[in-house]
Write an enzyme that holds these catalytic residues in place. Structure first.
Site, PDB file in Angstrom:
ATOM      1  N   GLU A 120     -16.033  28.464  45.665  1.00  0.00           N
ATOM      2  CA  GLU A 120     -15.706  29.742  45.008  1.00  0.00           C
ATOM      3  C   GLU A 120     -16.231  29.682  43.583  1.00  0.00           C
ATOM      4  O   GLU A 120     -16.432  28.591  43.047  1.00  0.00           O
ATOM      5  CB  GLU A 120     -14.173  29.925  44.934  1.00  0.00           C
ATOM      6  CG  GLU A 120     -13.506  30.024  46.279  1.00  0.00           C
ATOM      7  CD  GLU A 120     -11.985  29.862  46.168  1.00  0.00           C
ATOM      8  OE1 GLU A 120     -11.427  30.001  45.060  1.00  0.00           O
ATOM      9  OE2 GLU A 120     -11.363  29.582  47.206  1.00  0.00           O
ATOM     10  N   LYS A 146     -15.793  29.629  39.642  1.00  0.00           N
ATOM     11  CA  LYS A 146     -14.701  29.287  38.725  1.00  0.00           C
ATOM     12  C   LYS A 146     -14.695  30.347  37.632  1.00  0.00           C
ATOM     13  O   LYS A 146     -15.607  30.416  36.812  1.00  0.00           O
ATOM     14  CB  LYS A 146     -14.877  27.899  38.117  1.00  0.00           C
ATOM     15  CG  LYS A 146     -13.677  27.529  37.240  1.00  0.00           C
ATOM     16  CD  LYS A 146     -13.782  26.136  36.665  1.00  0.00           C
ATOM     17  CE  LYS A 146     -12.475  25.670  36.052  1.00  0.00           C
ATOM     18  NZ  LYS A 146     -11.932  26.526  35.010  1.00  0.00           N
ATOM     19  N   ARG A 171      -5.002  31.970  34.640  1.00  0.00           N
ATOM     20  CA  ARG A 171      -4.379  31.666  35.940  1.00  0.00           C
ATOM     21  C   ARG A 171      -3.041  32.387  36.029  1.00  0.00           C
ATOM     22  O   ARG A 171      -2.273  32.388  35.058  1.00  0.00           O
ATOM     23  CB  ARG A 171      -4.157  30.153  36.029  1.00  0.00           C
ATOM     24  CG  ARG A 171      -3.560  29.670  37.347  1.00  0.00           C
ATOM     25  CD  ARG A 171      -4.614  29.637  38.413  1.00  0.00           C
ATOM     26  NE  ARG A 171      -4.131  29.098  39.670  1.00  0.00           N
ATOM     27  CZ  ARG A 171      -4.162  27.798  39.965  1.00  0.00           C
ATOM     28  NH1 ARG A 171      -4.609  26.918  39.093  1.00  0.00           N
ATOM     29  NH2 ARG A 171      -3.734  27.386  41.146  1.00  0.00           N
ATOM     30  N   GLU A 201      -6.530  34.571  39.393  1.00  0.00           N
ATOM     31  CA  GLU A 201      -6.930  34.561  37.992  1.00  0.00           C
ATOM     32  C   GLU A 201      -6.955  36.011  37.496  1.00  0.00           C
ATOM     33  O   GLU A 201      -7.542  36.876  38.155  1.00  0.00           O
ATOM     34  CB  GLU A 201      -8.338  33.928  37.917  1.00  0.00           C
ATOM     35  CG  GLU A 201      -8.818  33.566  36.557  1.00  0.00           C
ATOM     36  CD  GLU A 201      -8.495  32.125  36.129  1.00  0.00           C
ATOM     37  OE1 GLU A 201      -7.701  31.427  36.790  1.00  0.00           O
ATOM     38  OE2 GLU A 201      -9.038  31.714  35.094  1.00  0.00           O
ATOM     39  N   PHE A 253      -7.181  34.131  44.974  1.00  0.00           N
ATOM     40  CA  PHE A 253      -7.869  33.105  45.757  1.00  0.00           C
ATOM     41  C   PHE A 253      -6.945  32.294  46.653  1.00  0.00           C
ATOM     42  O   PHE A 253      -7.408  31.443  47.403  1.00  0.00           O
ATOM     43  CB  PHE A 253      -8.744  32.192  44.890  1.00  0.00           C
ATOM     44  CG  PHE A 253      -8.083  31.617  43.658  1.00  0.00           C
ATOM     45  CD1 PHE A 253      -7.101  30.665  43.749  1.00  0.00           C
ATOM     46  CD2 PHE A 253      -8.491  32.052  42.403  1.00  0.00           C
ATOM     47  CE1 PHE A 253      -6.520  30.132  42.615  1.00  0.00           C
ATOM     48  CE2 PHE A 253      -7.912  31.515  41.251  1.00  0.00           C
ATOM     49  CZ  PHE A 253      -6.924  30.555  41.361  1.00  0.00           C
ATOM     50  N   ARG A 306      -2.746  17.696  40.294  1.00  0.00           N
ATOM     51  CA  ARG A 306      -4.166  17.723  40.018  1.00  0.00           C
ATOM     52  C   ARG A 306      -4.779  16.624  40.873  1.00  0.00           C
ATOM     53  O   ARG A 306      -4.852  15.477  40.472  1.00  0.00           O
ATOM     54  CB  ARG A 306      -4.410  17.440  38.532  1.00  0.00           C
ATOM     55  CG  ARG A 306      -5.817  17.746  38.073  1.00  0.00           C
ATOM     56  CD  ARG A 306      -6.034  17.320  36.635  1.00  0.00           C
ATOM     57  NE  ARG A 306      -5.312  18.084  35.645  1.00  0.00           N
ATOM     58  CZ  ARG A 306      -5.667  19.295  35.209  1.00  0.00           C
ATOM     59  NH1 ARG A 306      -6.743  19.860  35.675  1.00  0.00           N
ATOM     60  NH2 ARG A 306      -4.967  19.910  34.302  1.00  0.00           N
TER      61      ARG A 306
HETATM   62  N1  ATP Z   1     -11.564  30.119  42.246  1.00  0.00           N
HETATM   63  C1  ATP Z   1     -10.665  29.448  41.526  1.00  0.00           C
HETATM   64  N2  ATP Z   1      -9.759  28.651  42.143  1.00  0.00           N
HETATM   65  C2  ATP Z   1      -8.851  27.950  41.426  1.00  0.00           C
HETATM   66  N3  ATP Z   1      -8.786  27.964  40.075  1.00  0.00           N
HETATM   67  C3  ATP Z   1      -9.671  28.732  39.416  1.00  0.00           C
HETATM   68  C4  ATP Z   1     -10.636  29.505  40.111  1.00  0.00           C
HETATM   69  N4  ATP Z   1     -11.375  30.153  39.192  1.00  0.00           N
HETATM   70  C5  ATP Z   1     -10.888  29.817  38.004  1.00  0.00           C
HETATM   71  N5  ATP Z   1      -9.863  28.957  38.102  1.00  0.00           N
HETATM   72  C6  ATP Z   1      -9.163  28.387  36.955  1.00  0.00           C
HETATM   73  O1  ATP Z   1      -9.514  27.027  36.844  1.00  0.00           O
HETATM   74  C7  ATP Z   1      -8.362  26.241  36.602  1.00  0.00           C
HETATM   75  C8  ATP Z   1      -8.540  24.941  37.308  1.00  0.00           C
HETATM   76  O2  ATP Z   1      -8.883  23.988  36.399  1.00  0.00           O
HETATM   77  P1  ATP Z   1      -7.712  23.078  35.837  1.00  0.00           P
HETATM   78  O3  ATP Z   1      -6.675  22.978  36.851  1.00  0.00           O
HETATM   79  O4  ATP Z   1      -8.300  21.813  35.387  1.00  0.00           O
HETATM   80  O5  ATP Z   1      -7.172  23.934  34.638  1.00  0.00           O
HETATM   81  P2  ATP Z   1      -7.416  23.670  33.103  1.00  0.00           P
HETATM   82  O6  ATP Z   1      -6.814  22.381  32.710  1.00  0.00           O
HETATM   83  O7  ATP Z   1      -6.912  24.877  32.415  1.00  0.00           O
HETATM   84  O8  ATP Z   1      -8.933  23.599  32.989  1.00  0.00           O
HETATM   85  P3  ATP Z   1      -9.894  24.694  32.492  1.00  0.00           P
HETATM   86  O9  ATP Z   1      -9.810  24.628  31.001  1.00  0.00           O
HETATM   87  O10 ATP Z   1     -11.187  24.188  33.054  1.00  0.00           O
HETATM   88  O11 ATP Z   1      -9.471  26.014  33.050  1.00  0.00           O
HETATM   89  C9  ATP Z   1      -7.227  27.002  37.203  1.00  0.00           C
HETATM   90  O12 ATP Z   1      -6.016  26.738  36.547  1.00  0.00           O
HETATM   91  C10 ATP Z   1      -7.663  28.446  37.068  1.00  0.00           C
HETATM   92  O13 ATP Z   1      -7.171  28.992  35.859  1.00  0.00           O
END
Ligand code: ATP
Length: 593
Positions: free
Chosen positions: A249, A251, A256, A307, A347, A446
């Site tokens: 998918e 990003k 979130r 998101e 998603f 995670r």
């Molecule tokens: N298709 C997707 N599926 C899941 N998460 C997604 C998607 N697109 C964007 N995201 C975002 O990416 C995040 C996943 O990365 P992570 O869990 O590491 O969060 P993070 O620590 O906030 O990192 P980042 O700063 O990269 O968003 C999710 O919390 C969400 O906000």
């Protein structure tokens, strides 16, 4: 039970670094209390004034507490500062200053009553009166832990997960049963009652409290993504077999969010929660309105994971900076709604009908999600004509989508993944996510079942610990921020940033930091560690200036991360890792922040 006895247990918890000892101390406490007191003790041990399902908040900041301690102790400003500096913690400072005082009629139930009153009191004067009354009835030790509890920073080295284990030990229940009941019911005090009654298995799903969010692990390249992916699904590392099980998918670079919609018993009720577990619906009224209409039509309770994105008429996400204007607002003007329209990009599906779907594989959840999104779109009768996925529009803005289904494809080859990444970047998204199609939804984890592949830019999520007035044009506002990363239970400063925020944001933050000032000396204020920032920097240097032993060179603020809890900021270990990965490892310089 008296709050002083509870505080004595907290003191012993803070003294031991051993997890098993901590758990035994808490279990012993919970076992000897009556059910009502055990239920309260459990949330207080977890450092929460109210259960998570309880929407009340104390709204008492460090500044007001400092005032209360000063009034009660009669301490001078200098004595207060000295005590604060000795401990770096207002609760411990209060213990020193109030030591001469006696008191001590306060019980756990008495604290609960005072917290209720504080939550409903309006204005600092009314809150201060209640705080004084509360602290007056406390022994110095009780006051120390009351203040820590009010500030949400107990410093006993106890996380909620350890309290859950202690509840299990105290009531001879399985930890997994306690965790499951808590996940569906959401209320720690209620789970204590169930554990004692042996009815954990009867816990029913309660909507409108956030479930934990599943998180992703970072990978640096397409090759690493493929290699890590084979570990995640524990298959023999044959590429063909592996690839068939992955879903790709985009990003998205938004916020979130978990969206809950009620069924016929709560028709039209819609709430949205951030990763911080905050109810953020008031910042996105158009989503609430549109989902409320669409899901009233399908009469099925659902929890969607996705998101929130600022969306352009060209049917793609706007940069995060656009969405940022919509964050943290209690009221949103019609003008702003028009200028920065938002959509919910779904998603995942965590709950539907009356079943929690976390234990179903992603491909099954996804299929059901697509079906529900289609039904919701059909129920409004206004599907938008220009969408890339299925969606429904809002009543007022019929040509604007509110719900989108995140496009997902099966991973077929390395080349395809490469292409998907570049196409995602060309659409303005951050990169791609790879998800194991057979993976279960693991709240709060995670793991390797979700991988994120995004642009290479070392940034750190940090928390502001100190602020100063700026210079020149910014002389009247708190615009210089010292920030820290996490090192176990402690926060260690790694730099100071001056740039990256707009004047309007700095004005809002000036007000915020004034309310959350702990101590003021000279122009510098220490503040409660509440505000998370994402900072970029040129590199990491060794430095004796900060307790962390490191300083960031030329740090600049990329964004406010109101969505991220302080418990999830970056760690000192991550700073060390970035330092070690730098080809030349710079030492401190005069320009260091
Ligand atoms: N298709 C997707 N599926 C899941 N998460 C997604 C998607 N697109 C964007 N995201 C975002 O990416 C995040 C996943 O990365 P992570 O869990 O590491 O969060 P993070 O620590 O906030 O990192 P980042 O700063 O990269 O968003 C999710 O919390 C969400 O906000």
């Amino acid at each position: 039970m008296s709050f002083d006895e509870f505080a004595q247990v907290c003191e012993r918890l803070a003294e031991t670094g051993k997890k098993l000892e901590k758990r035994a101390l808490m279990a012993e406490l919970l076992a000897r209390l009556n059910t009502a007191d055990a239920a309260l003790a459990a949330i207080y041990l977890a450092g929460q004034p109210f259960a998570e399902t309880d929407r009340r908040a104390l709204n008492v900041g460090g500044a007001l507490l400092t005032k209360a301690v000063a009034q009660l102790s009669g301490a001078s400003d200098a004595a207060l500062h000295a005590a604060y500096r000795r401990h770096g913690d207002l609760g411990s400072a209060a213990f020193d200053l109030l030591a001469a005082k006696t008191g001590g009629s306060l019980t756990l139930a008495g604290v609960e009553e005072s917290f209720s009153a504080l939550a409903t009191a309006r204005g600092p004067a009314a809150k201060l009166r209640l705080l004084l009354d509360l602290l007056q009835r406390a022994t110095p030790l009780a006051a120390k832990y009351l203040i820590k509890l009010i500030l949400g920073d107990m410093r006993t080295g106890v996380k909620q997960s350890l309290v859950e284990e202690a509840i299990a030990v105290a009531s001879h229940a399985e930890v997994a049963a306690v965790r499951r009941a808590l996940m569906v019911n959401g209320s720690l005090p209620e789970v204590v009652v169930m554990a004692r009654a042996g009815t954990l298995a009867d816990a029913r799903m309660r909507l409108f409290h956030p479930l934990g969010f599943m998180l992703a692990s970072p990978v640096d390249s397409v090759e690493e993504a493929l290699a890590r992916f084979s570990e995640a699904i524990a298959e023999p590392p044959e590429q063909e077999a592996t690839l068939r099980h992955a879903q790709v998918e985009d990003k998205y670079d938004g916020m979130r969010a978990q969206l809950h919609c009620g069924d016929a018993s709560q028709p039209g009720r819609v709430e949205i929660f951030s990763r911080n577990r905050e109810d953020i619906g008031s910042s996105f009224p158009e989503l609430i309105e549109a989902f409320s209409e669409a899901f009233a039509g399908i009469d099925e309770a659902v929890i969607l994971d996705g998101e929130i994105l600022a969306w352009s008429p060209r049917q793609q996400a706007l940069p995060f900076s656009a969405l940022q204007q919509r964050l943290g607002r209690k009221r949103v003007s019609a003008e702003l709604r028009r200028q920065v329209p938002v959509v919910f990009m779904a998603f995942d599906l965590l709950y539907a009908g009356d079943a929690l779907l976390l234990d179903q594989p992603l491909h099954a959840r996804r299929q059901r999600l697509a079906h529900i999104v289609a039904r919701a779109a059909a129920s409004t009768g206004k599907p938008s004509p220009r969408a890339q996925g299925m969606l429904f529009a809002s009543a007022e803005e019929p040509h604007f989508p509110r719900l989108l289904l995140a496009p997902a494809t099966r991973l077929e080859s390395k080349e395809q993944l490469d292409r998907a990444y570049h196409e995602a970047r060309a659409r303005g998204n951050e990169g791609v996510m790879l998800k194991a199609a057979d993976s279960l939804y693991q709240p709060g984890r995670r793991g390797l079942a979700w991988l994120k592949l995004k642009r290479q830019l070392a940034t750190l999520d940090v928390v502001v610990t100190g602020v100063e007035f700026g210079h020149g044009r910014r002389a009247g506002v708190l615009s210089d921020y010292t920030f820290a990363v996490r090192d176990g239970d402690e926060l260690k400063n790694v730099g100071k940033a001056y740039s990256g925020l707009t004047d309007a944001e700095i004005n809002d933050l000036t007000l915020f930091f004034k309310q959350h000032t702990l101590e003021e000396f000279g122009g510098f204020r220490t503040v409660e560690p509440l505000l998370v920032l994402e900072v970029a920097f040129n590199n990491v240097m060794r430095s004796s200036r900060h307790a962390s032993g490191f300083a960031l060179r030329f740090p600049r603020i990329l964004r406010l991360r109101q969505d991220k809890p302080v418990s999830e900021i970056d760690t000192l270990a991550r700073v060390e890792e970035i330092y070690a990965s730098q080809p030349d490892k710079p030492q401190e310089e005069a320009t260091a922040g």
